[in-house]
Design a protein around this motif. Structure first.
Motif, PDB file in Angstrom:
ATOM      1  N   ARG A  24       3.873   1.023   8.766  1.00 41.52           N
ATOM      2  CA  ARG A  24       3.957   1.415  10.079  1.00 41.52           C
ATOM      3  C   ARG A  24       2.820   2.335  10.514  1.00 41.52           C
ATOM      4  O   ARG A  24       2.913   2.770  11.629  1.00 41.52           O
ATOM      5  N   THR A  25       2.666   3.279   9.446  1.00 42.06           N
ATOM      6  CA  THR A  25       1.958   4.296   9.694  1.00 42.06           C
ATOM      7  C   THR A  25       0.407   4.470   9.350  1.00 42.06           C
ATOM      8  O   THR A  25      -0.532   5.087   9.866  1.00 42.06           O
ATOM      9  N   VAL A  26      -0.015   3.047   9.083  1.00 39.80           N
ATOM     10  CA  VAL A  26      -1.404   2.868   8.420  1.00 39.80           C
ATOM     11  C   VAL A  26      -2.193   2.620   9.780  1.00 39.80           C
ATOM     12  O   VAL A  26      -1.774   1.922  10.671  1.00 39.80           O
ATOM     13  N   LYS A  27      -3.069   3.187   9.877  1.00 39.65           N
ATOM     14  CA  LYS A  27      -3.883   3.306  11.346  1.00 39.65           C
ATOM     15  C   LYS A  27      -5.310   2.425  11.089  1.00 39.65           C
ATOM     16  O   LYS A  27      -5.963   2.505  12.144  1.00 39.65           O
ATOM     17  N   ASP A  28      -5.147   1.716  10.298  1.00 41.28           N
ATOM     18  CA  ASP A  28      -6.284   0.578  10.067  1.00 41.28           C
ATOM     19  C   ASP A  28      -6.142  -0.456  11.454  1.00 41.28           C
ATOM     20  O   ASP A  28      -5.030  -0.935  11.306  1.00 41.28           O
ATOM     21  N   PRO A  29      -7.034  -0.686  11.997  1.00 38.46           N
ATOM     22  CA  PRO A  29      -6.976  -1.665  13.163  1.00 38.46           C
ATOM     23  C   PRO A  29      -7.144  -3.156  12.774  1.00 38.46           C
ATOM     24  O   PRO A  29      -6.471  -3.944  13.230  1.00 38.46           O
ATOM     25  N   ARG A  30      -7.451  -3.160  11.411  1.00 42.01           N
ATOM     26  CA  ARG A  30      -7.260  -4.624  10.960  1.00 42.01           C
ATOM     27  C   ARG A  30      -5.786  -4.808  10.563  1.00 42.01           C
ATOM     28  O   ARG A  30      -5.428  -6.216  10.402  1.00 42.01           O
ATOM     29  N   VAL A  31      -4.944  -4.028  10.195  1.00 39.68           N
ATOM     30  CA  VAL A  31      -3.610  -3.966   9.861  1.00 39.68           C
ATOM     31  C   VAL A  31      -2.847  -4.584  11.179  1.00 39.68           C
ATOM     32  O   VAL A  31      -2.718  -3.815  11.977  1.00 39.68           O
TER      33      VAL A  31
END
Length: 125
Positions: A24-31
């Motif tokens: 939930r905290t991953v800031k990669d826009p692809r995720v």
């Protein structure tokens, strides 16, 4: 540690739970925001782990999400090491899991068949 020992099962569930909150905290826009950790399998030596990921969306969104997760692997592993108190922090191998989509598809097919059967019974009465 044996593969199916109680300790291994507990480690697997704890890793899956922590991965869910970390993703939930991953800031990669692809995720994609519709990412679910279905299961995690940590090797008995705690060196490697397989994380089975389900993504709700198109094939392109699934591919992009998997690329984003692989590029954020260092961040995810660091956060996992920070939250879990394990001897070794496992290297995570993300695997795409389509079992949830398959289950939904099969459920729709079963509903269609039972609806047709129900309609046939009403016509007979």
């Amino acid at each position: 540690m044996r593969k199916r020992s109680i300790k291994n099962v507990r480690v697997n569930t704890e890793v899956a739970r922590e991965l869910t909150s970390i993703l939930r905290t991953v800031k990669d826009p692809r995720v994609s925001s519709f990412v679910t950790v279905v299961a995690a399998e940590v090797a008995p030596d705690l060196k490697t782990a397989k994380a089975y990921i389900s993504v709700l969306g198109s094939e392109k969104e699934k591919e992009d999400t998997m690329q984003g997760l692989r590029s954020a692997e260092g961040y995810i592993r660091r956060e996992l090491a920070r939250t879990l108190n394990l001897r070794n922090t496992p290297l995570i191998d993300f695997k795409l899991d389509n079992s949830i989509e398959y289950g939904v598809e099969m459920s729709k097919k079963i509903n269609e068949v039972t609806r047709d059967l129900h309609d046939d019974e009403e016509e007979d009465v």
